[in-house]
Design a protein around this motif. Sequence first.
Motif, mmCIF file in Angstrom:
data_model
loop_
_atom_site.group_PDB
_atom_site.id
_atom_site.type_symbol
_atom_site.label_atom_id
_atom_site.label_comp_id
_atom_site.label_asym_id
_atom_site.label_seq_id
_atom_site.Cartn_x
_atom_site.Cartn_y
_atom_site.Cartn_z
ATOM 1 N N GLY A 294 0.823 -1.207 0.000
ATOM 2 C CA GLY A 294 0.000 0.000 0.000
ATOM 3 C C GLY A 294 0.856 1.256 0.000
ATOM 4 N N LYS A 295 0.191 2.362 -0.169
ATOM 5 C CA LYS A 295 0.908 3.626 -0.182
ATOM 6 C C LYS A 295 -0.017 4.752 0.263
ATOM 7 N N TRP A 296 0.500 5.668 1.048
ATOM 8 C CA TRP A 296 -0.225 6.883 1.441
ATOM 9 C C TRP A 296 0.796 7.991 1.689
ATOM 10 N N GLY A 297 0.320 9.177 1.863
ATOM 11 C CA GLY A 297 1.219 10.312 2.067
ATOM 12 C C GLY A 297 0.741 11.229 3.177
ATOM 13 N N GLN A 298 1.674 11.977 3.729
ATOM 14 C CA GLN A 298 1.389 12.975 4.756
ATOM 15 C C GLN A 298 1.840 14.334 4.225
ATOM 16 N N TYR A 299 0.883 15.228 4.035
ATOM 17 C CA TYR A 299 1.155 16.546 3.436
ATOM 18 C C TYR A 299 1.395 17.568 4.544
ATOM 19 N N ASP A 300 2.511 18.284 4.468
ATOM 20 C CA ASP A 300 2.811 19.384 5.393
ATOM 21 C C ASP A 300 2.568 20.694 4.644
ATOM 22 N N ALA A 301 1.452 21.330 4.939
ATOM 23 C CA ALA A 301 1.072 22.526 4.191
ATOM 24 C C ALA A 301 1.996 23.700 4.461
ATOM 25 N N VAL A 302 2.616 23.743 5.638
ATOM 26 C CA VAL A 302 3.496 24.868 5.965
ATOM 27 C C VAL A 302 4.752 24.849 5.104
ATOM 28 N N THR A 303 5.361 23.675 4.972
ATOM 29 C CA THR A 303 6.605 23.565 4.205
ATOM 30 C C THR A 303 6.369 23.188 2.747
ATOM 31 N N GLY A 304 5.136 22.802 2.402
ATOM 32 C CA GLY A 304 4.854 22.392 1.033
ATOM 33 C C GLY A 304 5.543 21.100 0.659
ATOM 34 N N THR A 305 5.640 20.173 1.625
ATOM 35 C CA THR A 305 6.325 18.903 1.383
ATOM 36 C C THR A 305 5.395 17.730 1.699
ATOM 37 N N ILE A 306 5.733 16.581 1.116
ATOM 38 C CA ILE A 306 4.972 15.350 1.349
ATOM 39 C C ILE A 306 5.946 14.234 1.697
ATOM 40 N N VAL A 307 5.640 13.488 2.746
ATOM 41 C CA VAL A 307 6.358 12.248 3.032
ATOM 42 C C VAL A 307 5.471 11.104 2.559
ATOM 43 N N TRP A 308 5.958 10.408 1.524
ATOM 44 C CA TRP A 308 5.218 9.266 0.982
ATOM 45 C C TRP A 308 5.673 7.987 1.688
ATOM 46 N N VAL A 309 4.716 7.192 2.158
ATOM 47 C CA VAL A 309 5.012 5.946 2.873
ATOM 48 C C VAL A 309 4.544 4.761 2.027
ATOM 49 N N VAL A 310 5.479 3.854 1.739
ATOM 50 C CA VAL A 310 5.150 2.636 1.001
ATOM 51 C C VAL A 310 5.149 1.475 1.988
ATOM 52 N N GLN A 311 4.001 0.844 2.123
ATOM 53 C CA GLN A 311 3.854 -0.309 3.013
ATOM 54 C C GLN A 311 4.177 -1.569 2.219
ATOM 55 N N VAL A 312 5.212 -2.273 2.665
ATOM 56 C CA VAL A 312 5.628 -3.498 1.974
ATOM 57 C C VAL A 312 4.873 -4.677 2.588
ATOM 58 N N GLY A 313 4.112 -5.367 1.755
ATOM 59 C CA GLY A 313 3.256 -6.440 2.252
ATOM 60 C C GLY A 313 4.033 -7.640 2.770
ATOM 61 N N SER A 314 3.454 -8.271 3.784
ATOM 62 C CA SER A 314 4.036 -9.494 4.354
ATOM 63 C C SER A 314 2.954 -10.208 5.154
ATOM 64 N N GLY A 315 3.233 -11.461 5.611
ATOM 65 C CA GLY A 315 2.263 -12.237 6.386
ATOM 66 C C GLY A 315 2.216 -11.799 7.843
ATOM 67 N N ARG A 316 1.437 -12.575 8.612
ATOM 68 C CA ARG A 316 1.279 -12.237 10.021
ATOM 69 C C ARG A 316 2.616 -12.223 10.748
ATOM 70 N N SER A 317 3.501 -13.091 10.365
ATOM 71 C CA SER A 317 4.789 -13.182 11.062
ATOM 72 C C SER A 317 5.870 -12.340 10.413
ATOM 73 N N GLY A 318 5.489 -11.488 9.441
ATOM 74 C CA GLY A 318 6.482 -10.670 8.777
ATOM 75 C C GLY A 318 7.216 -11.445 7.711
ATOM 76 N N PHE A 319 8.438 -10.987 7.372
ATOM 77 C CA PHE A 319 9.239 -11.659 6.354
ATOM 78 C C PHE A 319 9.891 -12.911 6.932
ATOM 79 N N SER A 320 10.162 -13.858 6.024
ATOM 80 C CA SER A 320 10.838 -15.098 6.430
ATOM 81 C C SER A 320 12.307 -14.847 6.720
ATOM 82 N N GLY A 321 12.886 -13.851 6.042
ATOM 83 C CA GLY A 321 14.296 -13.514 6.217
ATOM 84 C C GLY A 321 15.099 -13.862 4.983
ATOM 85 N N GLY A 322 15.980 -12.972 4.541
ATOM 86 C CA GLY A 322 16.855 -13.212 3.407
ATOM 87 C C GLY A 322 16.295 -12.719 2.080
ATOM 88 N N GLU A 323 15.047 -12.268 2.019
ATOM 89 C CA GLU A 323 14.484 -11.786 0.753
ATOM 90 C C GLU A 323 15.123 -10.446 0.362
#
Length: 418
Positions: free
Chosen positions: A175-204
């Motif tokens: 997924g992806k969403w953003g947080q807009y800061d109107a004072v500075t005119g900037t956006i921090v975009w957050v990319v959510q990397v999908g994984s299972g309930r236990s997270g990553f298996s490791g090494g990917e």
Amino acid sequence: MAAIAVLVASFSLSPSASVAATARATTASIDSLDFTSATVKNGSSAEIRGTWSLPDNPATPAGFTLTLPPELTGRSDAFPLVDPAGAVMGRCLVDQATLDCSFDADYLSAHPENLHGTFFFWVTVQNEAAEEGTVVYNIDGHTLSIQVEPSPDPGPGTGTEVCTQGCTFTGRDNGKWGQYDAVTGTIVWVVQVGSGRSGFSGGETVKVSDVLAENQELLGEMNGVQYAELWSSSRLVTGANGWEFPSYWAPVDRSTYAATPDSVTFTAEAGHYYDVRFAARVTDQGVAGSYTNRANISIGAGNDASVTGQVVRQGGGGTGGGQASTPTVSPTPTVSPTPAVSPTPTASPTPTASPVAPSSASTPEPVGLSAHTGGSAAMESRLMGLLVFAGLTALGAAIALAVFLTYRSREPRRRSGR
């Protein structure tokens, strides 16, 4: 959802001091000011709109400041005032206590007449429960009224979003969403990397690349933080509302992954959940109002995905404009035709006075000789002429006689001399 709430909290703006009052040569008139809605929930936000105007040929600096009452807290913001042609003719800042707008001196110089415009900004309504109902606020002499209703959230764990079943965390989607800061005119975009309930298996091996849409540019650094940036969590918690979610997010040591402003490549650890953050600056001063962003996610071989996010600038804005000075048009002078030169008039000869026949009624009494002879003036003139002629004749005869006598007296002497 709780994870997003934690993320948003991490981006929240710290309370700022009120905008310092600006010394101005000309202060704009606020011609109207009011809420755009009839009701608001206590503790929620409401929009205020207004209009402004300046006198012709204003002295600079010029602008205006609105001071908010304690019950209305301004939402930190910054926005331009844009004219119909898209030119920025002023800028406004909103903090907790004020709205402050300043006009561009060069724009006012080029458009000194019919200066006017609009503005809108957001405030949070925070009244005591006893003050709910129709509430009237005073903002610099303008009265604004709105119906303040009770808050929809009576407390944590009692709202409609409390989970009672199926509350266990089952994994994350891309997924992806953003947080807009109107004072500075900037956006921090957050990319959510999908994984299972236990997270990553490791090494990917995971690579996340960012693709900006229009009106944005990526930043390699913002507020002392290098971007892009990798964050992770390895712990699940259950919130007060019953939902289970990953928490205790923290930035990953940059020495353990490769990053550029538009990509992050890392090797996943077992049991971890990951987010990637990109920083961007809007390049149109917030005029577009909404901004989109796409991210490409590659996990291992042949496991690619693309996600898109959008942020809407729920902040203030405004318009403005003026006109150039109207030149004074001098009337075209009427060219008079060149007068015709009159020829020099030919002098008429002095007319010979015609003798006027004397009138018996106006004939004066005769004088001189005519007076004694009973003659007329003309007769007198003829007599005088005869007398003069006679005198001259006598004189000539006398002279001739004298000459003759002199000659005769000298003749005998000449003969005796022989």
